[in-house]
Motif scaffolding. Structure first.
Motif, PDB file in Angstrom:
ATOM      1  N   THR A 126       0.879  -1.173   0.000  1.00 24.08           N
ATOM      2  CA  THR A 126       0.000   0.000   0.000  1.00 24.08           C
ATOM      3  C   THR A 126       0.915   1.220   0.000  1.00 24.08           C
ATOM      4  O   THR A 126       2.121   1.094  -0.233  1.00 24.08           O
ATOM      5  N   ASP A 127       0.345   2.396   0.250  1.00 23.94           N
ATOM      6  CA  ASP A 127       1.140   3.622   0.319  1.00 23.94           C
ATOM      7  C   ASP A 127       1.029   4.247   1.709  1.00 23.94           C
ATOM      8  O   ASP A 127      -0.033   4.180   2.352  1.00 23.94           O
ATOM      9  N   ASN A 128       2.105   4.846   2.135  1.00 22.95           N
ATOM     10  CA  ASN A 128       2.097   5.551   3.418  1.00 22.95           C
ATOM     11  C   ASN A 128       1.486   6.932   3.197  1.00 22.95           C
ATOM     12  O   ASN A 128       2.179   7.950   3.176  1.00 22.95           O
ATOM     13  N   GLU A 129       0.157   6.930   3.014  1.00 23.87           N
ATOM     14  CA  GLU A 129      -0.608   8.147   2.755  1.00 23.87           C
ATOM     15  C   GLU A 129      -1.817   8.180   3.687  1.00 23.87           C
ATOM     16  O   GLU A 129      -2.360   7.136   4.071  1.00 23.87           O
ATOM     17  N   THR A 130      -2.264   9.367   4.034  1.00 21.57           N
ATOM     18  CA  THR A 130      -3.398   9.527   4.946  1.00 21.57           C
ATOM     19  C   THR A 130      -4.695   9.036   4.317  1.00 21.57           C
ATOM     20  O   THR A 130      -4.973   9.305   3.141  1.00 21.57           O
ATOM     21  N   ASN A 131      -5.500   8.335   5.103  1.00 27.33           N
ATOM     22  CA  ASN A 131      -6.840   7.925   4.690  1.00 27.33           C
ATOM     23  C   ASN A 131      -7.808   9.044   5.075  1.00 27.33           C
ATOM     24  O   ASN A 131      -8.459   9.010   6.122  1.00 27.33           O
ATOM     25  N   TYR A 132      -7.883  10.049   4.214  1.00 24.80           N
ATOM     26  CA  TYR A 132      -8.730  11.211   4.486  1.00 24.80           C
ATOM     27  C   TYR A 132     -10.205  10.817   4.540  1.00 24.80           C
ATOM     28  O   TYR A 132     -10.992  11.401   5.293  1.00 24.80           O
ATOM     29  N   GLU A 133     -10.560   9.840   3.752  1.00 27.24           N
ATOM     30  CA  GLU A 133     -11.970   9.424   3.706  1.00 27.24           C
ATOM     31  C   GLU A 133     -12.417   8.885   5.057  1.00 27.24           C
ATOM     32  O   GLU A 133     -13.492   9.241   5.556  1.00 27.24           O
ATOM     33  N   ARG A 134     -11.606   8.040   5.658  1.00 24.88           N
ATOM     34  CA  ARG A 134     -11.985   7.483   6.959  1.00 24.88           C
ATOM     35  C   ARG A 134     -12.006   8.544   8.056  1.00 24.88           C
ATOM     36  O   ARG A 134     -12.904   8.585   8.890  1.00 24.88           O
ATOM     37  N   LEU A 135     -10.997   9.411   8.061  1.00 26.47           N
ATOM     38  CA  LEU A 135     -10.827  10.351   9.170  1.00 26.47           C
ATOM     39  C   LEU A 135     -11.665  11.616   9.030  1.00 26.47           C
ATOM     40  O   LEU A 135     -12.193  12.124  10.015  1.00 26.47           O
ATOM     41  N   PHE A 136     -11.776  12.125   7.788  1.00 26.38           N
ATOM     42  CA  PHE A 136     -12.373  13.445   7.608  1.00 26.38           C
ATOM     43  C   PHE A 136     -13.522  13.470   6.604  1.00 26.38           C
ATOM     44  O   PHE A 136     -14.096  14.534   6.358  1.00 26.38           O
ATOM     45  N   PRO A 190      -5.432   5.775  -4.026  1.00 29.01           N
ATOM     46  CA  PRO A 190      -6.349   4.657  -3.738  1.00 29.01           C
ATOM     47  C   PRO A 190      -5.804   3.728  -2.649  1.00 29.01           C
ATOM     48  O   PRO A 190      -6.558   2.943  -2.064  1.00 29.01           O
ATOM     49  N   TYR A 191      -4.526   3.821  -2.374  1.00 23.83           N
ATOM     50  CA  TYR A 191      -3.892   2.933  -1.388  1.00 23.83           C
ATOM     51  C   TYR A 191      -3.315   3.804  -0.276  1.00 23.83           C
ATOM     52  O   TYR A 191      -2.497   4.695  -0.533  1.00 23.83           O
ATOM     53  N   VAL A 192      -3.755   3.551   0.944  1.00 30.71           N
ATOM     54  CA  VAL A 192      -3.452   4.457   2.053  1.00 30.71           C
ATOM     55  C   VAL A 192      -2.799   3.700   3.206  1.00 30.71           C
ATOM     56  O   VAL A 192      -2.655   2.465   3.186  1.00 30.71           O
ATOM     57  N   LYS A 193      -2.415   4.442   4.232  1.00 29.79           N
ATOM     58  CA  LYS A 193      -1.608   3.917   5.324  1.00 29.79           C
ATOM     59  C   LYS A 193      -2.236   2.699   5.989  1.00 29.79           C
ATOM     60  O   LYS A 193      -1.538   1.751   6.357  1.00 29.79           O
ATOM     61  N   ASP A 194      -3.554   2.689   6.141  1.00 29.70           N
ATOM     62  CA  ASP A 194      -4.215   1.566   6.816  1.00 29.70           C
ATOM     63  C   ASP A 194      -4.724   0.508   5.849  1.00 29.70           C
ATOM     64  O   ASP A 194      -5.546  -0.335   6.206  1.00 29.70           O
ATOM     65  N   GLY A 195      -4.217   0.526   4.615  1.00 27.93           N
ATOM     66  CA  GLY A 195      -4.690  -0.425   3.612  1.00 27.93           C
ATOM     67  C   GLY A 195      -4.427  -1.866   3.994  1.00 27.93           C
ATOM     68  O   GLY A 195      -5.280  -2.749   3.790  1.00 27.93           O
ATOM     69  N   ILE A 196      -3.261  -2.168   4.527  1.00 27.60           N
ATOM     70  CA  ILE A 196      -2.942  -3.553   4.927  1.00 27.60           C
ATOM     71  C   ILE A 196      -3.825  -3.975   6.078  1.00 27.60           C
ATOM     72  O   ILE A 196      -4.303  -5.120   6.144  1.00 27.60           O
ATOM     73  N   ASN A 197      -4.104  -3.052   7.005  1.00 32.24           N
ATOM     74  CA  ASN A 197      -5.039  -3.327   8.092  1.00 32.24           C
ATOM     75  C   ASN A 197      -6.413  -3.707   7.532  1.00 32.24           C
ATOM     76  O   ASN A 197      -7.030  -4.692   7.956  1.00 32.24           O
ATOM     77  N   PRO A 216      -2.652  -4.408  -6.226  1.00 28.41           N
ATOM     78  CA  PRO A 216      -2.422  -5.689  -6.909  1.00 28.41           C
ATOM     79  C   PRO A 216      -1.149  -5.686  -7.760  1.00 28.41           C
ATOM     80  O   PRO A 216      -0.627  -6.756  -8.094  1.00 28.41           O
ATOM     81  N   ASN A 217      -0.644  -4.508  -8.077  1.00 25.15           N
ATOM     82  CA  ASN A 217       0.593  -4.414  -8.854  1.00 25.15           C
ATOM     83  C   ASN A 217       1.833  -4.600  -7.986  1.00 25.15           C
ATOM     84  O   ASN A 217       2.952  -4.552  -8.499  1.00 25.15           O
ATOM     85  N   ARG A 218       1.621  -4.789  -6.690  1.00 28.00           N
ATOM     86  CA  ARG A 218       2.680  -5.091  -5.730  1.00 28.00           C
ATOM     87  C   ARG A 218       3.820  -4.056  -5.783  1.00 28.00           C
ATOM     88  O   ARG A 218       4.988  -4.378  -5.945  1.00 28.00           O
ATOM     89  N   ILE A 219       3.406  -2.812  -5.585  1.00 24.92           N
ATOM     90  CA  ILE A 219       4.342  -1.697  -5.480  1.00 24.92           C
ATOM     91  C   ILE A 219       3.709  -0.648  -4.567  1.00 24.92           C
ATOM     92  O   ILE A 219       2.493  -0.545  -4.486  1.00 24.92           O
ATOM     93  N   GLY A 220       4.531   0.099  -3.869  1.00 22.65           N
ATOM     94  CA  GLY A 220       3.997   1.124  -2.986  1.00 22.65           C
ATOM     95  C   GLY A 220       5.104   1.708  -2.122  1.00 22.65           C
ATOM     96  O   GLY A 220       6.299   1.562  -2.412  1.00 22.65           O
ATOM     97  N   THR A 221       4.714   2.384  -1.041  1.00 18.57           N
ATOM     98  CA  THR A 221       5.691   2.935  -0.095  1.00 18.57           C
ATOM     99  C   THR A 221       5.573   2.270   1.272  1.00 18.57           C
ATOM    100  O   THR A 221       6.268   2.657   2.208  1.00 18.57           O
ATOM    101  N   LYS A 222       4.682   1.284   1.389  1.00 14.68           N
ATOM    102  CA  LYS A 222       4.547   0.497   2.615  1.00 14.68           C
ATOM    103  C   LYS A 222       4.284  -0.943   2.216  1.00 14.68           C
ATOM    104  O   LYS A 222       3.448  -1.219   1.359  1.00 14.68           O
ATOM    105  N   PHE A 223       5.005  -1.857   2.873  1.00 18.33           N
ATOM    106  CA  PHE A 223       4.936  -3.273   2.502  1.00 18.33           C
ATOM    107  C   PHE A 223       4.905  -4.134   3.768  1.00 18.33           C
ATOM    108  O   PHE A 223       5.541  -3.807   4.773  1.00 18.33           O
TER     109      PHE A 223
END
Length: 891
Positions: free
Chosen positions: A254-264, A271-278, A291-298
């Motif tokens: 996923t990406d180490n990005e804020t999930n603005y939709e959940r929080l705010f 489309p891929y945010v910090k809590d995506g793996i959760n 699904p392309n198996r790339i990001g800033t969090k693994f």
């Protein structure tokens, strides 16, 4: 030279950067001042735990048993899921300062078991329940409890009943500075097979969100076969690293990005945010990971079914080498065995004397806690106040709010933290105590810490040192000169080298700080100091960090004594530097003179109106100076009246002979200042070996203070010296002012007053830093008086001891807090039966912030190895004493 010392030498000489990677992740980034962008400075509420899994941090990262590079660009930590929790366990949970009935408090069980100064080997333990983690119950139960009730702990919830939990051991071993082996062993302590989802996680700290000019890094799959998976992490300044993952894992990105939709409730930028793996693991949202198996969090997702009583092991390797053919094979075991043996060899070298297995275990874990508590600390006040280019501006209120006057502070360093969950930020006076045990195992790191604190990007231009993150302008005791001198001598003793350039560099910066104290904290210019709360929190009648409700100010016995101690340590450093440069001889004379004036002022010689010594009680007290200039003592028998003992120094005969100019000016004072003669009589009277003594509390005062300090009905506990006399249990001190009564009563455990902070109490418990300074002071007095001076210890016992024997006896009481007694119980754990008798708990040590004044039980922050790590130095010193006594030599 041991192998670990060889690595330290390579790192010092910069031929190999063994410290580039280490345990530099915080254990709590949420709820810190750095992450607070609120209008009113409510840090705990602005960024709560509930946001942490979904919201990126600005100033750092956190994780469980984690590591990072020294600039915290790439991070690695362990996450878990027991199949029952509502969220992944990615970070440690605890109560905020407003939720706990005694303030902030971590509600997890974890232990630092081993670590070496270069982090060539590290080991820790996390205990993870198999039932759902009781987040809501912990908050609700503690919130409804008052200050007179005990805290509701994780053990109280029943989640560890019948041992239904996992012991997760995390170990690291370095094959080279950039090649780190990772072993995770999970033991099922329960009676049934249970599944654990293990998610070793690699991610990049998000800096690109705040700086539009930064290139975004990435993590991707390079190889995935039956032997192992290979993950590549590429960063523009760090370069490329590869994570080798044992086969059998699902690879999640996923990406180490804020999930603005959940929080705010607004759209996400990715489309891929910090809590995506959760969301994928816990809630089955397959679209939450890339699904392309790339990001800033693994994360490599291992689903482990572990039978009762069995252990399963997962191996990984983070390396700068892509082409390791058998990264997790036989070499892996060999490297681990070698590093463990080298760690044993190193600590045996540090303490070669005979001590019990229990003492060695306590000492080793104390050192481990100090080393695990290193943290990357990033805080740039200018940027924090003004905001970042791609973000909304901070609220205008902060321009006049917390820390606004520290615009020059710029921290981007690895610092020693008091506790990486409760206090994940440096504190100036805490740090000084950390450095004493650290100096024995890594003097270079200890020196670097003090060097950084006194550099221009920490110290104010006016010479003030930052106190701690919540309020940099608060005033802590000026113990940095003491720490510098102690580091210098410890390095000489253990490594046969003295770093004079370090001592000189720090000395010049501390001259600025000393002048700041003199100019800012001596309200009437009479060498009696104020200082504020001075780190002692709620020790007094009032909150000493605020304006007094009575008006006026406090003339503080402790503030004045700290300055006397400061003078003597600066004098000692100046004389040491004068061995190479006689210019410092003049400066030493100046500090000698200043000390005499301070010692004169605290006793009111020539000005009885300001005396802080009470002849009737034989004790030092703070004095309240009212707006009409009337002054009266606040007769609270507290640590405030013991701190004058710290202002003591012994001058060797050879020192006086080596510096005739200093000796001549000293003798001038003896001849020409009869009004100061009382305070320098000891300079005329030779002690053992013709030594001379400088002290605020000379013989008659020393005897009377020690009579109270060593009285078990007052300060002396079975576990050290209490911060407040037990006399005040039956005789509380009450000050009547106007319509208000202000009361101080002996409280041996948690504080029932909110006078200062929530979980810190100086009204009876035992604190290691001030106890340690008492031990040092007693040994200095012994150096002068020798065996001819004895005191009754305990008072009224009929047993007389030299001051050295008293110091040893006190240190034994402090060490005993952690040792098994005759029943096999450790006082630190009080009535916690699980810790006292369970074989999976009883030998793991927690180093609390402070300790119950009557039974020694641990209280406050439970991982404050920072200053409680001084127990490692006490064990070291006492074992050396025992060895010398056995040989019949002088101690």
């Amino acid at each position: 030279m041991t192998s670990e010392e060889s690595r330290l030498q390579q790192d010092r000489e910069r031929t190999a950067y063994w410290k580039r990677w280490g345990p530099y992740l915080s254990e709590r980034q949420w709820g810190t001042v750095r992450e607070d962008y609120s209008r009113d400075g409510t840090a705990w509420d602005y960024f709560p735990h509930e946001h942490a899994r979904s919201r990126i941090y600005r100033w750092g990262e956190d994780g469980i048993a984690g590591i990072s590079d020294s600039r915290q660009r790439l991070c690695f930590a362990i996450a878990f899921w027991n199949g029952n929790d509502p969220i992944l366990k990615e970070r440690l949970f605890g109560l905020t300062g407003t939720e706990g009935n005694h303030g902030e408090d971590v509600k997890e069980y974890y232990f630092y078991l081993d670590n070496t100064p270069t982090h060539s080997y590290m080991k820790c333990l996390y205990k993870y329940p198999q039932q759902a983690f009781p987040y809501t119950q912990l908050v609700a139960e503690n919130r409804c409890r008052n200050k007179f009730e005990q805290e509701f702990e994780l053990l109280d919830t029943g989640v560890f009943t019948e041992n239904r939990y996992f012991d997760v051991f995390v170990e690291y071993a370095k094959a080279s500075p950039e090649d780190i082996l990772i072993q995770i062993a999970i033991a099922n302590r329960g009676s049934e097979t249970h599944t654990l989802h293990l998610l070793p996680t690699l991610w990049f700290r998000n800096l690109w969100a705040w700086n539009p000019n930064l290139e975004q890094p990435f993590i991707k799959v390079v190889q995935s076969d039956p032997n192992f998976s290979l993950i590549e992490a590429e960063h523009s300044t760090l370069g490329t690293r590869w994570l080798y993952c044992e086969a059998g894992a699902e690879l999640l990105f996923t990406d180490n990005e804020t999930n603005y939709e959940r929080l705010f409730g607004v759209s996400n930028s990715s489309p891929y945010v910090k809590d995506g793996i959760n969301e994928y693991v816990v809630n089955g949202q397959t679209a939450a990971v890339n699904p392309n198996r790339i990001g800033t969090k693994f994360a490599s997702h291992y689903t482990l079914s572990i039978p009762a009583g069995e252990t399963k092991v997962v191996r990984l390797r983070l390396s700068n080498v892509q082409t390791l053919s058998a990264p997790l094979g036989a070499e892996f075991d060999t490297i681990f065995k070698t590093r463990i043996a080298e760690a044993d060899e190193f600590y045996q070298r540090i303490n070669p004397w005979t001590i019990s297995e229990d003492e060695r275990n306590i000492q080793r874990q104390a050192f481990a806690g100090l080393l695990w508590s290193k943290q990357y600390y990033n805080y740039v006040i200018h940027d924090w106040l003004n905001g970042d280019p791609k973000q909304p501006p901070p609220p205008p209120e902060r321009k006049l709010g917390r820390n606004h006057e520290w615009i020059s502070l710029f921290s981007e360093d690895i610092l020693s933290m008091p506790d990486k969950w409760e206090y994940p930020w440096f504190a100036a006076w805490d740090l000084a105590f950390h450095l004493i045990p650290l100096a024995a195992i890594d003097p270079d790191f200890a020196k670097l810490q003090l060097d950084r604190l006194t550099r221009e990007w920490y110290m104010q231009p006016n010479g003030q040192l930052p106190a701690y993150e919540w309020a940099f302008s608060d005033v802590n005791p000026p113990v940095q000169a003491w720490a510098a001198l102690r580091i210098y001598h410890i390095e000489q003793k253990f490594y046969d080298r003295g770093d004079r350039s370090f001592l000189e560099r720090v000395f010049h910066k501390l001259l600025l700080n000393f002048n700041w104290w003199v100019n800012r904290k001596d309200a009437e210019g009479n060498n009696v100091f104020q200082g504020g709360f001075l780190g002692l929190d709620n020790i007094g009648v009032f909150d000493r960090s605020k304006e007094l409700p009575t008006g006026g100010h406090l003339n503080q016995a402790d503030g004045t004594s700290w300055m006397g101690m400061y003078c003597l340590n600066m004098l000692a450093i100046a004389l040491e530097l004068a061995k190479d440069d006689m210019v410092y001889e003049d400066i030493a004379s100046k500090f000698f003179e200043h000390f005499l004036y301070i010692a004169d002022a605290i006793d009111g010689i020539g000005n009885a109106e300001i005396s802080l010594w009470d002849e009737e009680d034989g004790f030092y007290y703070d004095a309240l100076r009212l707006p009409d200039n009337k002054q009266f003592p606040l007769k609270v028998r507290s640590m405030v009246g013991l701190i004058p003992l710290y202002a003591v120094a012994v001058l060797q005969l050879e020192t006086l002979q080596q510096f005739p100019g200093f000796k001549r000016r000293m003798e001038w004072f003896i001849r020409n200042r009869p009004d100061l003669k009382q305070n320098i009589a000891c300079m005329e009277t030779p002690g053992v070996g013709a030594r001379r003594l400088l002290a605020i509390a000379y013989r008659s005062k020393l005897e009377r203070i020690l009579q109270r300090m060593l009285d078990e009905n007052e300060f002396l506990s079975s576990y050290g010296i209490r911060a407040l006399s037990k006399y005040h249990l039956k005789h509380p001190y009450t000050l009547h002012q106007g319509e208000h009564d202000y009361c101080v009563r002996y409280e041996p455990a948690e504080s029932t007053t909110s006078l200062f902070g929530g979980n810190s109490n100086w009204r009876g418990p035992i604190w290691f830093p001030v106890n340690y300074l008492i031990l040092e002071a007693l040994l200095k007095f012994y150096e002068y008086f020798g065996d001819s001076f004895k005191v009754e210890c305990p008072t009224g016992s009929g047993q007389y001891m030299t001051l050295q024997e008293v110091a040893i006896a006190l240190s034994n009481r402090l060490i005993a807090i952690f040792q098994k007694d005759t029943t096999g119980h450790r006082p630190v754990y009080g009535a916690l039966e699980k810790f006292q008798s369970d074989p999976y708990w009883r030998d793991y040590i927690l180093f609390h912030e402070y300790f119950h004044g009557d039974n020694g039980a641990g209280i406050g922050a439970n991982h404050q190895t920072g200053w409680t790590g001084l127990v490692a130095s006490m064990i070291l010193q006492n074992s050396e004493y025992r060895m010398q006594e056995e040989k019949g030599g002088n101690v």
